[in-house]
Design a protein around this motif. Structure first.
Motif, PDB file in Angstrom:
ATOM      1  N   LEU A   1       2.624   7.986   5.273  1.00 39.87           N
ATOM      2  CA  LEU A   1       1.385   8.480   5.872  1.00 39.87           C
ATOM      3  C   LEU A   1       0.636   9.317   4.846  1.00 39.87           C
ATOM      4  O   LEU A   1       1.190  10.277   4.295  1.00 39.87           O
ATOM      5  N   SER A   2      -0.589   8.940   4.555  1.00 44.75           N
ATOM      6  CA  SER A   2      -1.457   9.727   3.675  1.00 44.75           C
ATOM      7  C   SER A   2      -2.598  10.310   4.490  1.00 44.75           C
ATOM      8  O   SER A   2      -2.942   9.779   5.559  1.00 44.75           O
ATOM      9  N   VAL A   3      -3.189  11.386   3.985  1.00 49.90           N
ATOM     10  CA  VAL A   3      -4.326  11.992   4.681  1.00 49.90           C
ATOM     11  C   VAL A   3      -5.577  11.187   4.325  1.00 49.90           C
ATOM     12  O   VAL A   3      -6.259  11.460   3.334  1.00 49.90           O
ATOM     13  N   THR A   4      -5.843  10.183   5.127  1.00 48.22           N
ATOM     14  CA  THR A   4      -7.016   9.309   4.948  1.00 48.22           C
ATOM     15  C   THR A   4      -8.234   9.975   5.616  1.00 48.22           C
ATOM     16  O   THR A   4      -8.077  10.959   6.368  1.00 48.22           O
ATOM     17  N   PRO A   5      -9.442   9.465   5.379  1.00 52.10           N
ATOM     18  CA  PRO A   5     -10.637  10.093   5.973  1.00 52.10           C
ATOM     19  C   PRO A   5     -10.556  10.242   7.490  1.00 52.10           C
ATOM     20  O   PRO A   5     -10.934  11.277   8.042  1.00 52.10           O
ATOM     21  N   GLY A   6     -10.064   9.215   8.185  1.00 51.17           N
ATOM     22  CA  GLY A   6      -9.968   9.300   9.636  1.00 51.17           C
ATOM     23  C   GLY A   6      -8.983  10.372  10.077  1.00 51.17           C
ATOM     24  O   GLY A   6      -9.238  11.125  11.032  1.00 51.17           O
ATOM     25  N   LEU A   7      -7.838  10.451   9.407  1.00 51.47           N
ATOM     26  CA  LEU A   7      -6.835  11.454   9.761  1.00 51.47           C
ATOM     27  C   LEU A   7      -7.335  12.855   9.414  1.00 51.47           C
ATOM     28  O   LEU A   7      -7.095  13.812  10.155  1.00 51.47           O
ATOM     29  N   ARG A   8      -8.062  12.988   8.315  1.00 47.85           N
ATOM     30  CA  ARG A   8      -8.610  14.288   7.925  1.00 47.85           C
ATOM     31  C   ARG A   8      -9.549  14.815   9.010  1.00 47.85           C
ATOM     32  O   ARG A   8      -9.555  16.014   9.324  1.00 47.85           O
ATOM     33  N   LEU A  21       0.824  -1.202   0.000  1.00 51.99           N
ATOM     34  CA  LEU A  21       0.000   0.000   0.000  1.00 51.99           C
ATOM     35  C   LEU A  21       0.864   1.260   0.000  1.00 51.99           C
ATOM     36  O   LEU A  21       0.487   2.282  -0.585  1.00 51.99           O
ATOM     37  N   ALA A  22       2.041   1.196   0.664  1.00 56.76           N
ATOM     38  CA  ALA A  22       2.943   2.349   0.704  1.00 56.76           C
ATOM     39  C   ALA A  22       3.372   2.742  -0.707  1.00 56.76           C
ATOM     40  O   ALA A  22       3.420   3.933  -1.050  1.00 56.76           O
ATOM     41  N   GLN A  23       3.669   1.773  -1.537  1.00 58.17           N
ATOM     42  CA  GLN A  23       4.068   2.055  -2.917  1.00 58.17           C
ATOM     43  C   GLN A  23       2.936   2.723  -3.690  1.00 58.17           C
ATOM     44  O   GLN A  23       3.158   3.689  -4.435  1.00 58.17           O
ATOM     45  N   LYS A  24       1.704   2.226  -3.519  1.00 56.06           N
ATOM     46  CA  LYS A  24       0.559   2.812  -4.212  1.00 56.06           C
ATOM     47  C   LYS A  24       0.322   4.251  -3.765  1.00 56.06           C
ATOM     48  O   LYS A  24       0.016   5.137  -4.574  1.00 56.06           O
ATOM     49  N   ARG A  25       0.468   4.486  -2.451  1.00 56.61           N
ATOM     50  CA  ARG A  25       0.255   5.837  -1.938  1.00 56.61           C
ATOM     51  C   ARG A  25       1.315   6.808  -2.443  1.00 56.61           C
ATOM     52  O   ARG A  25       1.008   7.963  -2.755  1.00 56.61           O
ATOM     53  N   VAL A  26       2.546   6.361  -2.528  1.00 55.85           N
ATOM     54  CA  VAL A  26       3.627   7.217  -3.040  1.00 55.85           C
ATOM     55  C   VAL A  26       3.384   7.565  -4.497  1.00 55.85           C
ATOM     56  O   VAL A  26       3.491   8.727  -4.913  1.00 55.85           O
ATOM     57  N   MET A  27       3.055   6.577  -5.307  1.00 61.87           N
ATOM     58  CA  MET A  27       2.832   6.821  -6.730  1.00 61.87           C
ATOM     59  C   MET A  27       1.655   7.772  -6.937  1.00 61.87           C
ATOM     60  O   MET A  27       1.680   8.653  -7.801  1.00 61.87           O
ATOM     61  N   ARG A  28       0.605   7.594  -6.120  1.00 62.03           N
ATOM     62  CA  ARG A  28      -0.554   8.473  -6.229  1.00 62.03           C
ATOM     63  C   ARG A  28      -0.168   9.910  -5.876  1.00 62.03           C
ATOM     64  O   ARG A  28      -0.570  10.861  -6.547  1.00 62.03           O
ATOM     65  N   ALA A  29       0.641  10.088  -4.813  1.00 61.99           N
ATOM     66  CA  ALA A  29       1.046  11.431  -4.384  1.00 61.99           C
ATOM     67  C   ALA A  29       1.961  12.097  -5.415  1.00 61.99           C
ATOM     68  O   ALA A  29       1.806  13.278  -5.727  1.00 61.99           O
ATOM     69  N   VAL A  30       2.901  11.328  -5.966  1.00 64.32           N
ATOM     70  CA  VAL A  30       3.853  11.897  -6.930  1.00 64.32           C
ATOM     71  C   VAL A  30       3.152  12.320  -8.216  1.00 64.32           C
ATOM     72  O   VAL A  30       3.510  13.333  -8.835  1.00 64.32           O
ATOM     73  N   GLY A  39      -3.897   1.439   7.504  1.00 64.10           N
ATOM     74  CA  GLY A  39      -3.031   0.705   6.585  1.00 64.10           C
ATOM     75  C   GLY A  39      -1.559   1.038   6.576  1.00 64.10           C
ATOM     76  O   GLY A  39      -0.803   0.422   5.812  1.00 64.10           O
ATOM     77  N   MET A  40      -1.073   1.967   7.405  1.00 67.06           N
ATOM     78  CA  MET A  40       0.353   2.319   7.383  1.00 67.06           C
ATOM     79  C   MET A  40       1.181   1.334   8.191  1.00 67.06           C
ATOM     80  O   MET A  40       0.843   1.031   9.343  1.00 67.06           O
ATOM     81  N   ILE A  41       2.240   0.794   7.586  1.00 67.28           N
ATOM     82  CA  ILE A  41       3.206   0.005   8.362  1.00 67.28           C
ATOM     83  C   ILE A  41       4.360   0.915   8.754  1.00 67.28           C
ATOM     84  O   ILE A  41       4.670   1.896   8.064  1.00 67.28           O
ATOM     85  N   THR A  42       4.994   0.615   9.893  1.00 68.43           N
ATOM     86  CA  THR A  42       6.075   1.455  10.394  1.00 68.43           C
ATOM     87  C   THR A  42       7.394   1.105   9.703  1.00 68.43           C
ATOM     88  O   THR A  42       7.515   0.072   9.028  1.00 68.43           O
ATOM     89  N   MET A  43       8.383   1.957   9.909  1.00 71.31           N
ATOM     90  CA  MET A  43       9.715   1.698   9.351  1.00 71.31           C
ATOM     91  C   MET A  43      10.285   0.390   9.904  1.00 71.31           C
ATOM     92  O   MET A  43      10.946  -0.360   9.168  1.00 71.31           O
ATOM     93  N   LEU A  44      10.065   0.135  11.184  1.00 67.49           N
ATOM     94  CA  LEU A  44      10.592  -1.092  11.789  1.00 67.49           C
ATOM     95  C   LEU A  44       9.949  -2.320  11.146  1.00 67.49           C
ATOM     96  O   LEU A  44      10.629  -3.306  10.838  1.00 67.49           O
TER      97      LEU A  44
END
Length: 573
Positions: A518-525, A303-312, A546-551
């Motif tokens: 981290l993306s601005v999802t509905p809950g975070l908004r 999901l992190a890859q999809k979110r990055v591509m969407r943001a870029v 859906g965010m996984i941490t760096m660790l």
């Protein structure tokens, strides 16, 4: 008669006696008069000599200078070393910007034109002044005030054969350096650093040795203990190349220089810090091209890859990278810029310093002393009608406000911010005065990241975790959200590497990023619009969505054999 002779003898003796009693006083007066006469004669001679030199300068159409008592800056003086000053009868006494004032009692003397031509090649404007022989002797005496004048080259030449020849093995570098001159020593070190993808070169003086170290894949490695007598020569060479003061060794100095390595231009940023045993020197290599500016090579997954591509690929909004110094934030942004550089848009950067030179992009550098700061520079950039803007760092409220407004008015803004993780960026921006609802509308993604070393594939072996490592691994894997778009490996086996000749005995070769996006999802908004959330609240909401941490990302990369657990735990807490 006898009486008369006696009287005369008495008178004579008396006179002689009185003269003898006043002898020292008369002698002092006479010596003072003689010195005064000699001084006057010397002044008259010097005045005559200088008048003659002035007339000769006028006849030759040259400027005239009397260097007797002239305040010569020794930092300018040593632009021509003492040996060459004597050999060619010329010396530098003033440097104003690019105007270099050169004094000589013998204009046109053999060899002078070569030095003048060399300065012209370096974009100086040599101005020749005629001085007397007496005046020139005074200039030569000024060299006594220079701590040490070492004749060194001020350029670097790493030709194609040196860069494309046999790779310099870092384990052999001490032996290699013992067989070359100082000038060749610096070039060999630079070539070795470039060939082995080092990011920094360190020269660290101790009482009896001069240590050479390099930062390889983020870890500082001691490579050689050089003889102490090489220290002054290396210092002088680096100072000269970097445009620093040669005759100063008790204050910090910062400089930079560029050189061509094969067919590639490399920038070096130099920092010199005085220590008990001389300057500690750190040279950072910029724009070496040792990393691939390709999105697929960064290491985003799920999901992190999809979110990055969407943001870029969004036409507007703000993407932030966060992490400590050396975590690869700028490299990530440069990769995004490379992806966006299609030729159909205008991209402008504001950096401090420019680390990679990218074609097709307008790159500008901060000059705080000239008033060109991040805040003022960003306002100027927005008047250039850009589509994409990269700001090196959001440091204060002014830059944050302008960046947010730019992202809300049709621009795509890329920048970095110093927080420990992605979740911490939001409270940090709100502390700067940015309203939560503006962040909800402007932020496309916040990327927290670290760099971990990749296992050398040539000496990979099975890794055995201790109890603490197993506890962390189990806990983190169990807390990976089910909506993260990732599938956990069925076989939970880890690998490491022992080190071999191909990886220089280090066990690692190259680095890869571990991320949280981290993306601005509905809950975070919602929580951004209604309250001032803490880092814990932001992280909890992001994880739920859906965010996984760096660790967690690092452990998954270790399970896939890319890195090992101890490297992940060393870099990610």
């Amino acid at each position: 008669m006898a009486v008369q002779l006696a009287q005369n003898a008495y008178k004579t003796g008396g006179l002689i006696g009185r003269a003898k009693s006043k002898g020292p006083q008369i002698s002092v007066i006479q010596d003072t008069r003689q010195r005064h006469i000699a001084s006057q004669r010397g002044d008259m001679n010097r005045a005559y000599i200088e008048a003659e030199a002035r007339a000769r300068a006028n006849f030759l159409g040259l400027e005239y200078i009397d260097l007797y008592g002239f305040p010569v800056d020794t930092n300018h003086l040593i632009m021509i070393p003492i040996s060459k000053a004597k050999q060619f009868k010329m010396g530098v006494f003033v440097l104003k910007n690019k105007d270099i004032y050169i004094a000589t009692p013998a204009p046109g003397y053999d060899g002078q034109q070569q030095i003048i031509d060399q300065y012209k090649k370096e974009h100086y404007n040599p101005v020749i002044f005629l001085c007397s022989e007496l005046s020139f002797e005074k200039l030569l005496e000024k060299y006594n005030n220079v701590f040490e004048t070492v004749e060194v080259d001020d350029g670097v030449s790493l030709d194609k054969s040196m860069m494309e020849g046999d790779k310099i093995n870092l384990s052999d570098i001490e032996d290699i350096l013992s067989q070359v001159s100082t000038s060749q020593m610096v070039e060999k070190i630079l070539a070795a650093a470039l060939q082995n993808n080092a990011s920094d070169i360190h020269f660290e003086p101790e009482k009896e040795t001069y240590n050479l170290r390099m930062r390889l894949d983020g870890v500082l490695q001691t490579l050689a203990k050089l003889p102490k007598d090489t220290q002054k020569h290396v210092e002088s060479r680096i100072k000269l190349m970097s445009g620093l003061k040669l005759n100063v060794d008790n204050v910090p100095q910062d400089g930079r220089f560029s050189f061509i390595a094969g067919s590639k231009e490399v920038d070096m940023r130099v920092s010199m810090l005085p220590s008990n045993y001389g300057y500690s020197i750190v040279m950072r290599l910029l724009g070496t091209g040792s990393v691939s500016l390709n999105l697929d090579s960064l290491g985003f997954t799920g999901l992190a890859q999809k979110r990055v591509m969407r943001a870029v690929n969004k036409p507007q909004g703000m993407i932030l990278t966060t992490g400590p110094t050396g975590s690869g934030k700028t490299t990530t942004l440069y990769t995004f810029l490379t992806h966006l550089n299609t030729g159909n848009n205008k991209i402008i950067t504001l950096e401090d310093p420019i680390e990679y030179k990218l074609t097709g992009i307008s790159q500008t550098q901060i000059e705080a002393e000239e008033g060109y700061t991040f805040g003022g520079g960003l306002r100027s950039i927005l008047r250039q009608d850009p589509d994409v803007v990269m700001v090196g760092e959001i440091r204060d409220a002014e830059v944050a406000e302008v960046a947010i407004q730019a992202s809300l008015t049709g621009h795509q803004v890329l920048s970095t911010i110093h927080t420990n993780d992605a979740a911490g960026a939001i409270p940090r921006l709100m502390e700067m005065g940015v309203k939560g609802f503006l962040l909800a509308d402007s932020l496309s993604a916040v990327i927290g990241q670290r760099l971990v070393r990749k296992i050398s594939p040539d000496c990979k072996t099975e890794d055995y975790l201790d109890d603490e490592q197993k506890r962390i691994e189990i806990k983190e894997l169990q807390s990976i959200p089910s909506n993260s778009g990732l599938e956990l490996p069925l076989n939970l086996e880890f690998t490491t590497s022992k080190g071999c000749q191909k990886c220089g005995g280090l066990g690692y070769k190259g680095r890869i990023g571990v991320y949280e996006v981290l993306s601005v999802t509905p809950g975070l908004r919602e929580i951004l619009s209604n309250q001032f959330p803490s880092t814990v609240e932001v992280r909890k909401m992001a994880s739920n969505e859906g965010m996984i941490t760096m660790l967690q990302d690092g452990i998954l990369k270790a399970l896939n054999g890319v890195t090992d657990i101890k490297e992940v735990l060393r870099n990610v807490s």
